[in-house]
Design a protein around this motif. Structure first.
Motif, mmCIF file in Angstrom:
data_model
loop_
_atom_site.group_PDB
_atom_site.id
_atom_site.type_symbol
_atom_site.label_atom_id
_atom_site.label_comp_id
_atom_site.label_asym_id
_atom_site.label_seq_id
_atom_site.Cartn_x
_atom_site.Cartn_y
_atom_site.Cartn_z
ATOM 1 N N ILE A 195 0.720 -0.891 -0.225
ATOM 2 C CA ILE A 195 -0.010 -0.392 0.276
ATOM 3 C C ILE A 195 0.744 0.681 -0.255
ATOM 4 O O ILE A 195 0.782 2.284 -0.299
ATOM 5 N N LEU A 196 2.346 1.419 0.555
ATOM 6 C CA LEU A 196 2.503 2.716 1.165
ATOM 7 C C LEU A 196 3.535 2.473 -0.563
ATOM 8 O O LEU A 196 3.658 3.849 -0.924
ATOM 9 N N THR B 55 -7.896 -5.449 6.907
ATOM 10 C CA THR B 55 -9.484 -4.540 7.076
ATOM 11 C C THR B 55 -9.324 -4.753 5.044
ATOM 12 O O THR B 55 -8.331 -4.862 4.260
ATOM 13 N N GLU C 38 -10.594 -2.596 3.545
ATOM 14 C CA GLU C 38 -9.959 -1.562 2.894
ATOM 15 C C GLU C 38 -8.440 -1.483 2.006
ATOM 16 O O GLU C 38 -7.922 -1.663 1.321
ATOM 17 N N GLU C 39 -7.543 -3.084 3.256
ATOM 18 C CA GLU C 39 -6.705 -2.608 2.347
ATOM 19 C C GLU C 39 -6.073 -3.706 1.408
ATOM 20 O O GLU C 39 -5.524 -3.569 0.456
ATOM 21 N N ASN D 135 -7.519 -2.240 -1.377
ATOM 22 C CA ASN D 135 -6.811 -1.320 -2.511
ATOM 23 C C ASN D 135 -5.822 -2.164 -3.080
ATOM 24 O O ASN D 135 -5.215 -2.203 -4.640
ATOM 25 N N TYR E 168 -2.397 5.662 5.829
ATOM 26 C CA TYR E 168 -3.612 4.887 5.505
ATOM 27 C C TYR E 168 -4.620 5.630 6.102
ATOM 28 O O TYR E 168 -5.393 5.872 5.185
ATOM 29 N N PHE F 10 -5.265 7.784 2.705
ATOM 30 C CA PHE F 10 -5.403 6.752 1.608
ATOM 31 C C PHE F 10 -6.747 5.885 1.362
ATOM 32 O O PHE F 10 -7.556 6.101 1.073
ATOM 33 N N ILE G 169 -7.976 4.176 3.721
ATOM 34 C CA ILE G 169 -7.401 2.550 4.496
ATOM 35 C C ILE G 169 -8.031 2.661 5.224
ATOM 36 O O ILE G 169 -9.132 1.605 5.456
ATOM 37 N N ILE G 170 -8.096 3.525 6.472
ATOM 38 C CA ILE G 170 -8.556 3.612 7.704
ATOM 39 C C ILE G 170 -9.138 5.167 8.183
ATOM 40 O O ILE G 170 -8.871 5.879 7.334
#
Ligand SMILES: [Mg+2]
Ligand SMILES: [Mg+2]
Lengths: 929, 929
Positions: free
Chosen positions: A717-718, A756, A758-759, A762, B847, B850, B852-853
């Motif tokens: 993600i990063l 999660t 969302e992770e 993504n 996060y 983006f 994500i959280i």
């Protein structure tokens, strides 16, 4: 199971076994204990067993509650006991206590729970003897048995005193030594009947010396009653209780008591004793295998004073007895449907079987016996499968010592954790570089890598070595996991060893207290040592080895047939954790149906050059240079690796996990950074100003708890470019493998450490888009439908379920498009318990010792906690998509008990290292039977 | 809510608001958006609002689907729009487009979703103007309004071009500048009517220059239609979509469009514009508070070109209008039952209200308004409670700057994480020792500790300082957690600062790219700085402060009454996390009902001497010396601390958690160990041979993932003597506190980090036995029943539920005798996500960025994952013991949203640091309303 009752309708409290009456049987193991049930079973079969009776385990509880109330439980059942005694007397025409003309009847008393249990009263023999009975025996047979009688009496006095009255045994031994000295003899056997009478007198005095009010009870009935009570007492002794608690046997209700008439193998040349197997336990050959001694007791065989003869000679010496033995063995094997290991006694020409049990065997024998018995029509395929253990298969595929433990005992310098089975012999190297140098100098000589502990950067040296020895680390340390993965032997956590990596020396001490006084050996670089990874032994010389390795089907012709039955019997898929085509090839040879886990990071660590590329990527001074390294170096490198995997796999599934470990694991160690030249070189490679800048950068990236830091999906993600690079490499590899072979590769992409939705979303979106881009970019060469097959399916994008949170929200993750899920049972266990795998050995060992845990949760899945989470997660996922494929790819994927759980939890696939595939298949079959 | 329908039965697509017809109202916020609903509501109330109409949010979706299909959604409803226009014309006697004799009617067009949303079209004013309409306005009123007309037209051209046609605004500005230059004027207001006509011509040319086929639409109807469509278009622009996704507003269906007739405050001396509150937002005093400008537009107030006058003067200047305003405000406040913040315009002597909303207020005002409104009979107690926010209470108890942000803006050198609210001013110290030295030299001067990050050993210096500033660390770093615990301000994770602890200097840069070129300030030891922990500001000088701290009830007389209502309204108990009697005293002052968490380790770290004792215990050369230190030093020390707590608590519960952190956290740092003298001294104290032996020992105890290492219950199992020592200290403290005060102390003992029933059972048994032993040993002094009260209850032994596994097996743990359980939500969140609190800031910030959280799971409990686990655990525990007290004592215990969840999950108690107790009580009350 129906429990026999007395005519009054109450349950029986004494179970008789003799040729006319047999109250018990094999089905009553829980009531009569293993021993009692099998004695009755044999009796029912018509096998010659000395008659007797069993008091069931339920009496044990009654005994305890009566004791608290102050009543006499054994007295309450004594009428039934006396009836059983009289039945035994009738059967044998003897009399307990020796009244009248009849021959005296002697009994043995043995405990017998459903599971054998150290710390409990084991055996009292020759009950029913006293001086007058001795005289009676001595008088019979023209006095020939006088010595026998007093020898038996002396043994009774000794055993009864020590186990029933809990007297100190050494007091008896001192008296015996005194008499022997007086008579000027060395061995017990040199004592005459008169000498033994003197010993018996002395022993009786010992009783009075300890307690003038508690002489040896000469009354046989009293002897028997006290012995029975002592068995029940022993059940509630602290050491027995503690054992049950530790062994998880707390639910066991009590022990039974077996009272059996004595037979004697030491009554002359027509008597004897022996042990034998119905088939050879080392090869499985169908031939009686064992040994015996004429005119001897069981103890004599064990003591090794006389050399026993092979069973084959019995056919010459006592053909009738031998034939009777052969018939009995056939009957027992037929009945118990397994190879038997029996103890027998010949009492004046008559054969008695004292015990039968399934015989222990090695791996070769296990396979051969199982296949033979099926082909003999004795057992079903399912029974054949149940008969073979995972360890049996492991024996067949791991190298082993030719020498026995006794032969190398003198050179054994330590015992550590048996971290990965198999034997290894080689010269010691203290660094990865040294391993490589030694291997280069002498490619055929073994090398053993010895470290304080290993880490990712040792991998190239580990790969080249024949086994690992580490001072620190538990069963799931880096060294242990890598070793099991590669099928290499490993001994870890050697508490009595100290490794000085700088000096290149290892010091072995006689105890965990490390001091110069305790030093027993110093091993230097290049010295030969040997490791037994199945036992944890470290041996300070070259031990002779058997050849081993591949070719298991050729070496063991019945293996292929056996494994085909296993394959039919199982429903769970067995995949392999494999990172190279060679590993996959081996796994496929062992029957793996695909790759459940390919760890990209292992590819990046496979050589010093690759490590260097990874480092320069991570430490790149800006994004542009990072992308340059990803696209120009890492991507093509990984593409080639993946392509080789796909080509080897054909159309079997290959599940590739995106980069998982914290990036800083690729960074140089503090030791390396201290090296000025190394640091300056690396800094230059990464276009950093100075070694200090490099050090600062590395320091900034270190984490306090890297296991829960910047790793797994978080990296992707990063740094989306890392995910993109990997996806491109995978898809291009799929395309190129198809072009090269014409077979449609079956690749799957797995996102690690998701917690999660969302992770996952993504990364899924990024991977999905990248897949389309690669296919579009190569559309002119080959179409997507060509590559992926006529149904032009999507490349599945799934996730690892390895945080507790992911397990809880699994349904949402599946809704978010996870095409499959795989439990990472190592991480999941770490996080569920809050146990760091790297640090837990400091307390898990103690936990086992204290009975806090039964088994290491990193070896066998914790069913109550982690297992519950897994089941919950499967339910959640299947509620959204009832067909979603669910697998496990942690260390537990190769563990038998864990596989049983995974089967029950409804998983589709377990994935484990190549060397565990055979065992996993067997476990999967067993789980389904 | 009933949706108004047309005569045909279909839902209305245009909602009219005027004095005769009002289709909408406050209850239709979801359909009409906040603005539209409140305009209608005010109209219904009879408040003077310029009439108009609202197109509901549902049209937004229709617009999008029609756009895709290629049909014209706005055209489809145009008949309804025209009807609404004509109704507005009728109401005002004006004509849109200015036909005939009637005055021209102008409209504003504004978006208005249920939640206000940046990134969307905001406003177009003066729709309905073109040159001929301008001329008409100019012609009326004897030409007095000519300048006004062209000024309005110029604004329309500019706004319409930039927001509807998305033209570059600078093109209009350039033309304006050109004309101003030509005329030799500086301000827009200096331009004459003719100058403005020239500007308008130039603006019209700009349209043609950008697109010759898209001139400014002179047709007012077309202007209106395009503006409405532009609002709907803006809803689906990427920036608006992205905003909704990030803000968790994805479920919002669309935006409404408000079309409202224009009123003007710039029509001369009888016109004007202003803003005001119904009560003072800084004190809550019931008096109109605000300001206005005569002959001005809203923009002019904002632009600050002219100084507005206080609202009080309006009563002199326009008494009729002022009275009308006063009446309207009373009506609005009465109706909305809250203090209102309104915008008004006076158009030629007539008052119009353009907007009303609940007024923002500070903490003092919030309490006073809430209590006053209840006492005025305006609201219920529940409504009073809902009106006060947690932040309001925080403002009352934390110190604050007297200066405004504008006043110190020039000295602001950085913004970090707002880790702990409140303001601090002091001299900078770079080490704990320096803090203590500075405080000693000047006790009344503030000191701010500035570190790369803080750790346990900084605690004594931290305690003495007035605030913390750290380069690294997130919202839950050591510094942040300690700061919030103590109510001290903290700014952490300052990415633009670099601290050189050795040099004792901090460098501040203009951006995160650290280079000498960006250096903006260097702060040295002893320099004055100021921190705003609520905003994260670092200010490079001494900012003036308000007095603050305790005495909150005395300073704010209505506070006590308000909090008594809060107390009545809540069902959840609120306890404090407190380790000293002083902390507990403060917490009790804030209304804490006991201690939910006393951390023994904080006692051991409270002074340098104590740290030294802890170290010598851990590093003791053998068990005997360890026991000596435990019994002679630590035990008595802890006993005194506990006794002080019990005496302060009276009979309130005091829950003491046994030692939790990894022992090696007490060990010296690597830096300290490098100091030869320090190491040698400590080695000597611990009877170790040498400094090197000490270093080796410390090294051996370090862990890779200490968060999941040897800590919590594991320490007590491996070192039972530590548990015994603590239990003795607690029980002796209970006895001594009873003897000293005659009150029965209510102590509870809590075992941390349990994950298996066996772990808990091991410690429970040990603690239970130790409790008996202490009471037995002191039986001659005082009886157990005397100490514990007439019912002679047991001292409850409970456990922290903070590993996922413990949550899953909570039922078994309760069966095993856990008398209470407390969720450690920090550890539980770490383990559920697999996020290390110490390391997570590296990715959690990204996060959030983006999407994500949404919120940091260490601040607000993750309801879907961790929350589910908590609920499961409560169910499991209550199934075994329906009355078991369940609490939470992690950081979340003081967070509003988390408290709402804990209330719903059926917990009995939340425990938080003293400074969060007031807020937690308020949150608990809100959760129960
Ligand atoms: Mg994992
Ligand atoms: Mg905790």
């Amino acid at each position: 199971v129906q429990i026999p009752t007395k005519p009054t309708g109450e349950p029986k409290v004494v179970y008789i076994f003799n040729s006319k009456t047999c109250d018990g049987g094999a089905e009553l193991k829980d009531i009569l204990g293993n021993k009692g049930a099998l004695l009755a079973e044999m009796m029912k079969l018509g096998v010659p067993v000395p008659p007797g009776f069993t008091i069931p385990a339920s009496m044990c509880e009654t005994y305890e509650s009566c004791r608290v109330e102050g009543t006499d439980a054994v007295e309450d059942i004594w009428e039934d006991v006396e009836f059983a005694i009289s039945e035994t007397e009738k059967e044998l025409g003897k009399k307990f206590g020796g009244e009248g003309d009849a021959e005296p009847l002697l009994f043995s008393v043995r405990s017998g729970a459903a599971v054998s249990m150290p710390g409990m009263l084991e055996t009292v023999l020759n009950i029913g003897l006293n001086k007058s009975v001795c005289e009676k025996i001595a008088a019979a047979n023209g006095g020939a048995n006088k010595r026998f009688a007093y020898d038996a009496y002396r043994r009774l006095l000794d055993m009864f005193g020590s186990v029933v009255f809990e007297m100190d045994r050494s007091q008896f031994e001192m008296e015996l030594e005194r008499v022997k000295e007086k008579k000027g003899v060395e061995k017990d056997t040199e004592l005459s009947a008169e000498d033994l009478m003197e010993v018996c007198d002395a022993y009786e005095q010992v009783y009075l010396k300890v307690d003038p009010n508690r002489p040896f009870p000469s009354d046989p009935t009293m002897q028997l009653k006290l012995a029975i009570e002592a068995v029940f007492e022993s059940w509630n002794k602290p050491r027995a209780k503690a054992y049950r608690e530790i062994a998880g046997l707390s639910s066991l209700g009590g022990t039974a008591v077996n009272v059996q008439s004595m037979v004697f193998g030491n009554l002359g040349e027509t008597s004897g004793t022996g042990v034998c197997f119905t088939r050879r336990p080392d090869t499985g050959e169908k031939i009686i295998f064992g040994e015996y001694l004429i005119n001897a007791q069981g103890e004599d065989v064990v003591a090794g004073i006389r050399t026993p003869e092979p069973i084959s000679t019995l056919f010459e010496k006592m053909p009738v007895v031998a034939q009777s033995l052969q018939d009995t063995l056939d009957k027992l094997e037929m009945h118990f449907k397994n190879m038997q290991d029996i103890e027998f006694t010949i009492d004046s020409g008559k054969l008695f079987i004292l015990q039968t049990r399934n015989g222990k065997r090695n791996g070769v024998a296990a396979i051969n016996v199982a296949v033979d018995m099926y082909e003999e029509g004795l057992i079903t395929k399912a029974e054949a499968i149940e008969m073979v253990e995972l360890d049996h298969l492991n024996q067949l595929i791991h190298p082993a010592f030719k020498e026995t433990e006794e032969e190398y005992e003198d050179a054994k310098i330590s015992t550590g954790l048996a971290a990965s089975p198999g034997a290894a012999v080689g010269r010691v190297a203290f660094s990865s570089e040294d391993v490589l140098a030694m291997k280069k100098a002498n490619p055929k000589e073994g090398v053993i890598l010895c470290r304080v502990e290993t880490s990712a950067e040792d991998v190239s040296g580990m790969h080249a070595s024949n086994g690992f020895l580490t001072q620190n680390g538990g069963m799931t340390s880096h060294a242990a996991v890598v070793a099991r993965g590669w099928g290499l032997p490993c001994v870890s956590g050697v508490a009595t060893m100290r490794v000085d990596e700088a000096k290149k020396e290892a010091y072995f001490y006689s105890s965990e207290s490390i001091s110069p006084a305790n030093l027993i050996a110093t091993v230097k670089s290049g010295d030969w040592i040997s490791l037994d990874g199945g036992e944890g032994f470290v041996i300070n010389r070259k031990v002779e080895m058997n050849a081993a390795g591949e070719g298991v089907y050729e070496q063991h012709p019945k293996m292929a047939k056996f494994m085909s039955w296993v394959e039919e019997a199982k429903s769970l898929g067995v995949y392999a954790n494999a990172d190279t085509a060679a590993e996959l090839k081996l796994a496929m040879y062992f029957g793996a149906q695909g790759i459940g886990l390919c760890r990209t990071e292992h590819m990046l660590l496979a050589s010093a050059e690759r490590v260097s590329i990874s480092r320069s990527m991570i430490l790149a001074k800006d994004d542009a240079s990072r992308v340059e390294i990803l696209d120009k170096k890492m991507g093509p490198m990984l593409k080639d690796d993946f392509q080789a995997l796909f080509e080897q796999a054909g159309n079997l599934p290959v599940t590739i996990r995106l980069l998982d470990p914290p990036l800083h694991e690729f960074l140089p160690t503090e030791l390396e950074l201290k090296d000025e030249k190394f640091a300056a070189d690396l800094a230059k490679k990464c276009s950093l100003e100075s070694a200090d800048a490099l050090r600062e950068m590395c320091e900034a990236k270190r984490e306090k708890n890297p296991m829960m830091g910047l790793r797994g999906v978080r990296v992707g993600i990063l740094e989306p470019k890392i995910t993109i690079m990997q996806t491109k490499a995978i898809v291009n590899a799929i395309i190129d493998a198809y072009i090269a072979t014409g077979v449609h590769p079956n690749g799957k992409i797995m996102v690690p450490l998701v917690s999660t939705t969302e992770e996952f979303e993504n990364q899924r979106a990024l991977i999905f888009q990248t897949i389309q881009e690669v296919f579009n970019a190569r559309a002119s060469e080959v179409s997507r439908a060509d590559v992926l097959g006529p149904d032009n399916r999507e490349i599945p994008i799934g996730m690892m379920c390895e945080t507790p949170r992911a397990c809880i929200v699994s349904g949402n993750l599946v809704e978010e498009g996870a095409a499959f899920m795989s439990f990472g049972s190592n991480d999941l266990s770490q996080l569920s318990f809050g146990f760091s795998r790297d640090d837990a050995s400091s307390f898990l060992e103690k936990y086992k010792e204290f009975g806090i845990i039964e088994t290491d949760p990193f070896n066998t899945i914790d069913v109550d906690g982690v297992g519950e989470l897994i089941k919950m997660s499967v339910r959640g996922a299947r509620a959204v998509n009832s067909k979603i494929p669910v697998s496990v790819c942690g260390e537990h994927g190769g563990d038998e008990k864990s596989i049983e759980f995974f089967h029950e939890a409804g998983l589709n696939v377990v994935s484990c290292s190549a060397f565990r595939v055979l065992g996993a298949r067997l476990a999967a079959a067993k789980a389904n039977i």
